[in-house]
Design an enzyme around this catalytic site. Structure first.
Site, PDB file in Angstrom:
ATOM      1  N   ASP A  90      -7.489  -2.122  -0.142  1.00 14.67           N
ATOM      2  CA  ASP A  90      -6.505  -3.050   0.415  1.00 14.67           C
ATOM      3  C   ASP A  90      -7.209  -4.380   0.647  1.00 14.67           C
ATOM      4  O   ASP A  90      -8.230  -4.438   1.330  1.00 14.67           O
ATOM      5  CB  ASP A  90      -5.959  -2.498   1.729  1.00 14.67           C
ATOM      6  CG  ASP A  90      -4.761  -3.279   2.260  1.00 14.67           C
ATOM      7  OD1 ASP A  90      -4.735  -4.514   2.086  1.00 14.67           O
ATOM      8  OD2 ASP A  90      -3.879  -2.654   2.873  1.00 14.67           O
ATOM      9  N   ASP A 105     -10.008  -0.553   3.961  1.00 18.96           N
ATOM     10  CA  ASP A 105      -8.792  -1.098   4.564  1.00 18.96           C
ATOM     11  C   ASP A 105      -9.084  -1.484   6.015  1.00 18.96           C
ATOM     12  O   ASP A 105      -9.909  -0.857   6.680  1.00 18.96           O
ATOM     13  CB  ASP A 105      -7.692  -0.024   4.528  1.00 18.96           C
ATOM     14  CG  ASP A 105      -6.287  -0.580   4.631  1.00 18.96           C
ATOM     15  OD1 ASP A 105      -6.105  -1.625   5.292  1.00 18.96           O
ATOM     16  OD2 ASP A 105      -5.366   0.035   4.067  1.00 18.96           O
ATOM     17  N   ASP A 116      -6.666  -6.643   2.544  1.00 18.50           N
ATOM     18  CA  ASP A 116      -6.801  -7.068   3.945  1.00 18.50           C
ATOM     19  C   ASP A 116      -8.041  -6.480   4.620  1.00 18.50           C
ATOM     20  O   ASP A 116      -8.334  -6.797   5.778  1.00 18.50           O
ATOM     21  CB  ASP A 116      -5.538  -6.774   4.751  1.00 18.50           C
ATOM     22  CG  ASP A 116      -5.299  -5.300   5.065  1.00 18.50           C
ATOM     23  OD1 ASP A 116      -6.248  -4.500   5.033  1.00 18.50           O
ATOM     24  OD2 ASP A 116      -4.139  -4.942   5.355  1.00 18.50           O
ATOM     25  N   HIS A 152       4.102   1.129   4.203  1.00 23.13           N
ATOM     26  CA  HIS A 152       2.758   0.834   3.710  1.00 23.13           C
ATOM     27  C   HIS A 152       1.699   1.307   4.700  1.00 23.13           C
ATOM     28  O   HIS A 152       0.503   1.313   4.367  1.00 23.13           O
ATOM     29  CB  HIS A 152       2.586  -0.651   3.380  1.00 23.13           C
ATOM     30  CG  HIS A 152       2.518  -1.574   4.561  1.00 23.13           C
ATOM     31  ND1 HIS A 152       1.981  -2.833   4.479  1.00 23.13           N
ATOM     32  CD2 HIS A 152       2.942  -1.439   5.848  1.00 23.13           C
ATOM     33  CE1 HIS A 152       2.059  -3.432   5.657  1.00 23.13           C
ATOM     34  NE2 HIS A 152       2.636  -2.610   6.490  1.00 23.13           N
ATOM     35  N   HIS A 160      -6.737  -1.075   8.064  1.00 23.91           N
ATOM     36  CA  HIS A 160      -5.825  -0.159   8.738  1.00 23.91           C
ATOM     37  C   HIS A 160      -6.016   1.254   8.207  1.00 23.91           C
ATOM     38  O   HIS A 160      -6.398   1.447   7.051  1.00 23.91           O
ATOM     39  CB  HIS A 160      -4.375  -0.602   8.521  1.00 23.91           C
ATOM     40  CG  HIS A 160      -4.143  -2.051   8.819  1.00 23.91           C
ATOM     41  ND1 HIS A 160      -4.275  -3.039   7.856  1.00 23.91           N
ATOM     42  CD2 HIS A 160      -3.813  -2.686   9.971  1.00 23.91           C
ATOM     43  CE1 HIS A 160      -4.027  -4.219   8.413  1.00 23.91           C
ATOM     44  NE2 HIS A 160      -3.751  -4.036   9.690  1.00 23.91           N
ATOM     45  N   GLU A 176      -1.758  -5.160  -1.791  1.00 25.10           N
ATOM     46  CA  GLU A 176      -1.420  -6.130  -0.748  1.00 25.10           C
ATOM     47  C   GLU A 176      -1.849  -7.562  -1.072  1.00 25.10           C
ATOM     48  O   GLU A 176      -2.005  -8.382  -0.166  1.00 25.10           O
ATOM     49  CB  GLU A 176      -1.985  -5.705   0.615  1.00 25.10           C
ATOM     50  CG  GLU A 176      -1.489  -4.348   1.112  1.00 25.10           C
ATOM     51  CD  GLU A 176      -0.050  -4.358   1.623  1.00 25.10           C
ATOM     52  OE1 GLU A 176       0.562  -5.450   1.695  1.00 25.10           O
ATOM     53  OE2 GLU A 176       0.469  -3.260   1.946  1.00 25.10           O
ATOM     54  N   HIS A 186       0.803  -1.220   0.000  1.00 29.40           N
ATOM     55  CA  HIS A 186       0.000   0.000   0.000  1.00 29.40           C
ATOM     56  C   HIS A 186       0.835   1.268   0.000  1.00 29.40           C
ATOM     57  O   HIS A 186       0.280   2.372  -0.136  1.00 29.40           O
ATOM     58  CB  HIS A 186      -0.965   0.001   1.182  1.00 29.40           C
ATOM     59  CG  HIS A 186      -2.308   0.559   0.832  1.00 29.40           C
ATOM     60  ND1 HIS A 186      -3.443   0.340   1.586  1.00 29.40           N
ATOM     61  CD2 HIS A 186      -2.716   1.343  -0.200  1.00 29.40           C
ATOM     62  CE1 HIS A 186      -4.483   0.948   1.034  1.00 29.40           C
ATOM     63  NE2 HIS A 186      -4.060   1.572  -0.051  1.00 29.40           N
ATOM     64  N   ASP A 208      -3.577   3.590   7.857  1.00 24.04           N
ATOM     65  CA  ASP A 208      -2.428   4.041   7.060  1.00 24.04           C
ATOM     66  C   ASP A 208      -2.203   5.541   7.209  1.00 24.04           C
ATOM     67  O   ASP A 208      -1.817   6.229   6.253  1.00 24.04           O
ATOM     68  CB  ASP A 208      -2.623   3.671   5.586  1.00 24.04           C
ATOM     69  CG  ASP A 208      -2.685   2.164   5.360  1.00 24.04           C
ATOM     70  OD1 ASP A 208      -2.259   1.422   6.251  1.00 24.04           O
ATOM     71  OD2 ASP A 208      -3.187   1.732   4.300  1.00 24.04           O
TER      72      ASP A 208
END
Length: 411
Positions: A335, A222, A337, A239, A224, A380, A199, A226
């Site tokens: 992303d 996402d 994830d 990332h 997360h 990712e 990312h 970030d």
């Protein structure tokens, strides 16, 4: 998209730490079911690809610019690429020039996180039939070679090291190259589709998009946030920094981050805190949580999705981004994830309790249906971090998300 006044309150938009935890995924979702496969080498629409004399490859309804096959189309037998015929008040992809062209940009960056393998993401998606599926949806496909993000190409003997921004010199050079290409494609009227890579590539994607279309709103899908910068990062992995480096109010000193001097030049457009919406958060660092609150960033966690459902959450997210300009271009950063690892296990920072199969696809479908989606990236995907079956499932799922956000419809 009409919601009750209750759901339009500021409380619904803001990060709420008191909401409950993500409900357990149902057994039906968590069970992995093998995907249908096929050995037929076609373009996903029943038409065998043929090459023109100049090396271009013909498909069902378009031409792929450049050399290379359309992919085996694994799973295409039972997965027809049908563009939407549902009447819409807006034309789809209205920020793209006619004929609609998607520019695939392979950005195989792997230095923003500690695992090798994210650099294989673009090639695996192509081999799974990405280009032929996009052609079947009516797109012209502009696809060149992947950017050269190898250590040999990006490293220099004179590189300085930042203790809290690992591999920053290489990532800075790579994302600067990506930024220029994304800007060029967006300015030409194409739909930039960036394939990661980790990312950290979003540093380049966001910069390029904002130079071409400064009023762009961003959907960040996402687990997360970030939102780190080197000064507050717990890991130093870049990332986890693309949003933090894009927002001026986070206070990053670009002159002190080797490789990122270009990002701090005067006149470089930055992302306003009210121009990004998070969807699917479930693993957020303490400093990021504080920044989300202090900057008033619109953030929907998995708890919000549990409480309101993905439909209402996406209505609120789009309402926030389009409140002042209903025709504003939207960039989608996805992303993998964000999705529950039971569905997409081949990623480096998997966190349980993510989006279900249908929730993940609905996000892509509703943004495409808005008519204002103008660019996207998917990141990712790391096929080396799971067994063959898990890697195959993750690649196929990622491919499905891309086709959903580029106009595939159930009816």
């Amino acid at each position: 998209m009409i919601l009750s006044k209750r759901l339009h309150t500021l409380e619904a938009f803001c990060f709420n730490q008191n909401l409950g935890f993500r409900k357990a995924q149902t057994q039906a979702v968590n069970q992995h079911r093998p995907f249908a496969s096929s050995s037929r080498y076609d373009n996903g629409s029943g038409v065998v690809d043929e090459k023109t004399p100049d090396g271009n490859r013909l498909g069902g309804v378009g031409i792929i610019k450049g050399k290379g096959g359309g992919g085996a189309g694994i799973g295409n037998v039972f997965d027809k690429m049908l563009p939407s015929f549902i009447p819409s008040p807006k034309p789809l992809f209205q920020h793209c020039s006619n004929p609609k062209t998607v520019s695939i940009i392979g950005a195989p960056m792997t230095f923003g996180q500690p695992y090798v393998g994210t650099d294989h993401g673009p090639s695996f998606l192509r081999k799974a039939g990405l280009r032929s599926k996009l052609i079947a949806l009516g797109w012209l496909v502009d696809d060149g070679p992947d950017l050269n993000f190898s250590a040999k190409a990006l490293a220099s003997p004179d590189d300085m090291v930042h203790p809290h921004a690992k591999n920053s010199s290489m990532i800075g050079r790579g994302t600067q190259i990506l930024s220029q290409i994304v800007e060029e494609k967006a300015m030409s009227g194409s739909f930039p589709l960036v394939l990661g890579g980790d990312h950290s590539i979003a540093i380049g994607t966001l910069s390029g998009i904002l130079r071409a279309r400064p009023n762009t709103g961003v959907l960040w899908i996402d687990a997360h946030a970030d939102l780190n910068i080197p000064d507050i990062s717990e890991s130093g992995n870049m990332h986890g920094m693309p949003v933090g480096l894009a927002i001026k109010e986070m206070g990053a000193d670009y002159t002190m981050i080797p490789g990122f001097e270009w990002l701090g030049k005067e006149g470089t457009p930055m992302l306003a805190p009210n121009s990004i919406v998070y969807v699917g958060l479930r693993d957020v660092d303490m400093k990021e949580r504080e920044a989300i609150r202090e900057l008033g960033i619109c953030a929907f966690t998995m708890s919000h999705i549990d409480r309101y459902g993905i439909g209402k959450v996406m209505d609120m997210a789009m309402t926030h981004l389009l409140a002042h300009d209903p025709n504003r271009p939207i960039h989608l950063s996805y992303d993998i994830d964000a999705v529950d690892p039971a569905i997409a296990p081949a990623t480096g920072t998997a966190v349980r309790g993510g989006l279900t199969f249908r929730e993940a696809h609905y996000v892509a479908e509703i943004v495409a249906a808005s008519g204002v989606l103008a660019s996207a990236e998917i990141v990712e995907v790391n096929p080396t971090l799971s067994h063959d079956r898990g890697a195959h499932a993750t690649v196929e799922f990622s491919l499905g998300l891309i086709t959903s956000l580029l106009g595939k419809s159930i009816i």
